[in-house]
Write an enzyme that holds these catalytic residues in place. Structure first.
Site, mmCIF file in Angstrom:
data_model
loop_
_atom_site.group_PDB
_atom_site.id
_atom_site.type_symbol
_atom_site.label_atom_id
_atom_site.label_comp_id
_atom_site.label_asym_id
_atom_site.label_seq_id
_atom_site.Cartn_x
_atom_site.Cartn_y
_atom_site.Cartn_z
ATOM 1 N NE ARG A 147 -1.952 2.117 3.514
ATOM 2 C CZ ARG A 147 -2.503 2.624 4.621
ATOM 3 N NH1 ARG A 147 -3.724 2.271 4.986
ATOM 4 N NH2 ARG A 147 -1.840 3.484 5.377
ATOM 5 C CE1 TYR A 160 -5.015 6.492 7.600
ATOM 6 C CE2 TYR A 160 -4.708 5.659 5.368
ATOM 7 C CZ TYR A 160 -4.793 5.441 6.729
ATOM 8 O OH TYR A 160 -4.630 4.190 7.221
ATOM 9 C CG ASP A 212 -6.978 3.587 3.324
ATOM 10 O OD1 ASP A 212 -8.073 4.022 2.949
ATOM 11 O OD2 ASP A 212 -6.747 3.164 4.472
ATOM 12 C CG HIS A 214 -8.548 6.800 6.009
ATOM 13 N ND1 HIS A 214 -9.125 7.373 7.109
ATOM 14 C CD2 HIS A 214 -7.980 5.649 6.442
ATOM 15 C CE1 HIS A 214 -8.909 6.611 8.172
ATOM 16 N NE2 HIS A 214 -8.225 5.545 7.796
ATOM 17 C CD GLU A 238 -7.925 0.368 2.949
ATOM 18 O OE1 GLU A 238 -6.914 -0.216 2.498
ATOM 19 O OE2 GLU A 238 -8.041 0.691 4.141
ATOM 20 C CD GLU A 264 -9.989 1.265 7.772
ATOM 21 O OE1 GLU A 264 -9.180 0.614 7.096
ATOM 22 O OE2 GLU A 264 -9.713 2.363 8.276
ATOM 23 N NE ARG A 285 -8.563 -2.927 3.912
ATOM 24 C CZ ARG A 285 -8.524 -2.196 5.006
ATOM 25 N NH1 ARG A 285 -9.556 -1.494 5.397
ATOM 26 N NH2 ARG A 285 -7.424 -2.168 5.733
ATOM 27 C CD GLU A 341 -4.184 -2.492 7.143
ATOM 28 O OE1 GLU A 341 -5.266 -2.787 7.682
ATOM 29 O OE2 GLU A 341 -3.823 -1.320 6.938
ATOM 30 C CD1 TRP A 404 -8.291 12.331 9.651
ATOM 31 C CD2 TRP A 404 -8.426 10.153 10.193
ATOM 32 N NE1 TRP A 404 -7.019 11.863 9.848
ATOM 33 C CE2 TRP A 404 -7.068 10.521 10.181
ATOM 34 C CE3 TRP A 404 -8.770 8.832 10.504
ATOM 35 C CZ2 TRP A 404 -6.044 9.630 10.470
ATOM 36 C CZ3 TRP A 404 -7.757 7.948 10.783
ATOM 37 C CH2 TRP A 404 -6.394 8.341 10.775
HETATM 38 O O1 KDG Z 1 -8.316 3.023 13.920
HETATM 39 C C1 KDG Z 1 -8.336 3.411 12.583
HETATM 40 C C2 KDG Z 1 -7.231 2.737 11.824
HETATM 41 O O2 KDG Z 1 -7.278 1.348 11.989
HETATM 42 C C3 KDG Z 1 -7.282 3.063 10.362
HETATM 43 O O3 KDG Z 1 -7.141 4.450 10.196
HETATM 44 C C4 KDG Z 1 -6.193 2.334 9.607
HETATM 45 O O4 KDG Z 1 -7.196 2.851 7.509
HETATM 46 C C5 KDG Z 1 -6.510 2.126 8.170
HETATM 47 C C6 KDG Z 1 -5.960 0.940 7.540
HETATM 48 O O5 KDG Z 1 -6.294 0.706 6.385
HETATM 49 O O6 KDG Z 1 -5.217 0.214 8.190
HETATM 50 MG MG MG Z 2 -7.916 1.841 5.745
#
Ligand code: KDG
Ligand code: MG
Length: 404
Positions: A147, A160, A212, A214, A238, A264, A285, A341, A404
């Protein structure tokens, strides 16, 4: 086999973890992970005040019944706090079940469906060059999937996944209040294809490339980004859009063939039912510790399998080694595994957690010890008391709060 004790351990060896310890009348101990990043004490209280007293006297081997008892019996269903608490109980009971059977959990789940679990690592940097150096380090370490994140030039702060200056792993800062980031979507959308082009130009196409977003884009922005990344053949993009809006993925899908992953922040099968049954994503995921444990995660992945959607287990470092081990057992056993991951855990976590899983050359194996194969040193855990830590809050240039 009655449960005689259930207790909660809160510890912070480098970052906060909440653990559940279940003990049976024969002295068999099972561990579950109840960590919910930034809201740790809410789950600790849910367990201590409402769940642990209900566990004492129950049959530890009735895992499905205990799951339903806690899920249906509370009347108030779903939500990250509830489902993380149920996950901790569930994982601890699978750990007990393995120890009682003298078998690793993956054998109880049907046995190994593959020899090893493919991992993806995190490469990142404050500049494109730094990110490329980190990709090189990951490829040298044997990762076949990476990643890649890098700071968006010109954005004041907040990109991020870029580590603070003092370390390579992105961690939330300690303190009573979250830090605040700034975010510029337009700058990100222009920058990301350049970053991915630089990665493919330097390292070619012989490994899986992931990114990602995010949850920061609108559906049409995500569609445009996915289309602009098609030449770089991502393994997945992602969390392109806020995950709670399942139908948004229709719009993203209409505009790009870049594979999509999300999940997630999901805590139940109902969060991804439409995504799976309408085949709006390629990878789901969800994590073992936020989605009701092994019992519920298997349901999610079984539904996904029916629709050709693969797993992509979340494995950030805010999921403890107990969770990582549980994820590896599931990864090894399910038919539709996609990728896992791997962010790892930094010391002093190694003082608290004794792990039996093997991680090397970009792959992992949960090991063959009975149960999950992770032990917790409670004396070491007590040396690292809880300290508040929060993920940042994200704002746009004009000051509005953004995802975020
Ligand atoms: O607690 C939040 C994190 O696990 C996250 O921000 C991590 O996006 C993330 C990832 O893909 O591991
Ligand atoms: Mg993530």
């Amino acid at each position: 086999m009655k449960i005689t004790d259930a207790s909660v351990v809160v510890t912070s060896p480098g970052r906060n973890f909440v653990l559940l310890k279940v003990t049976t009348e024969d002295g068999v101990v099972g561990w579950g992970d109840a960590t919910l990043n930034g809201r740790e004490l809410a789950v600790a209280s849910y367990l201590r005040d409402h769940v642990c007293p209900l566990l004492v006297g129950r049959d530890a081997t009735r895992i499905t019944d205990t799951w339903s008892y806690l899920y249906k019996g509370a009347y108030w269903r779903r939500g990250p706090v509830t489902m993380t608490a149920i996950a901790a109980v569930d994982v601890a009971l699978w750990d007990v079940a393995g120890k009682l059977a003298g078998a690793p959990v993956h054998r109880l789940l049907g046995g190994a469906a593959r020899d090893e679990v493919t991992l993806y690592g995190h490469a990142s940097g404050a500049t494109v060059e730094e990110a490329l150096e980190d990709v090189a380090a990951h490829l040298d370490a044997g990762y076949r999937a990476v990643r890649v994140q890098a700071a968006v030039p010109g954005a004041e702060a907040g990109s991020y996944g870029v580590p603070p200056a003092d370390g390579r792993v992105y961690e939330p800062a300690s303190g009573e209040r979250p830090a605040e980031d700034r975010w510029d979507t337009a700058a990100y959308l222009d920058f990301l294809p350049q970053l991915m082009a630089a990665v493919r130009e330097r390292f070619g196409y012989g490994f899986a490339l992931l990114h990602d977003a995010h949850h920061r884009l609108s559906p049409i922005e995500a569609g445009r980004l996915g289309a602009s990344l098609e030449p770089y053949r991502l393994f997945w993009l992602e969390d392109p859009t806020p995950a709670e809006d399942q139908s948004a993925f229709r719009t993203v899908r209409q505009h790009t063939t870049t594979p999509l992953a999300v999940g997630e922040v999901f805590n139940s099968i109902w969060d991804c039912q439409q995504l799976i049954t309408e085949r709006l994503v390629d990878y789901v995921r969800t994590s073992v510790s936020h989605t009701g444990g092994i019992t519920h995660l298997r349901r999610v992945f079984s539904l996904a399998d029916l629709y050709g959607v693969r797993s992509g287990s979340h494995g950030a470092s805010d999921l403890s080694p107990v969770s990582f081990a549980a994820a590896l057992h599931v990864d090894l056993a399910i038919p539709n595994f996609g990728i896992q991951e791997h962010m790892g855990h930094r010391d002093p976590a190694g003082e608290v957690f004794r792990t039996g899983y093997e991680v090397a050359d970009g792959v992992a194996h949960p090991g063959d010890a009975p149960g999950l194969g992770v032990d917790v040193d409670e004396e070491a855990a007590a040396r690292y008391p809880y300290a508040p830590r929060y993920l940042p809050v994200n704002r746009l240039r004009d000051g509005s709060v953004h995802d975020w």
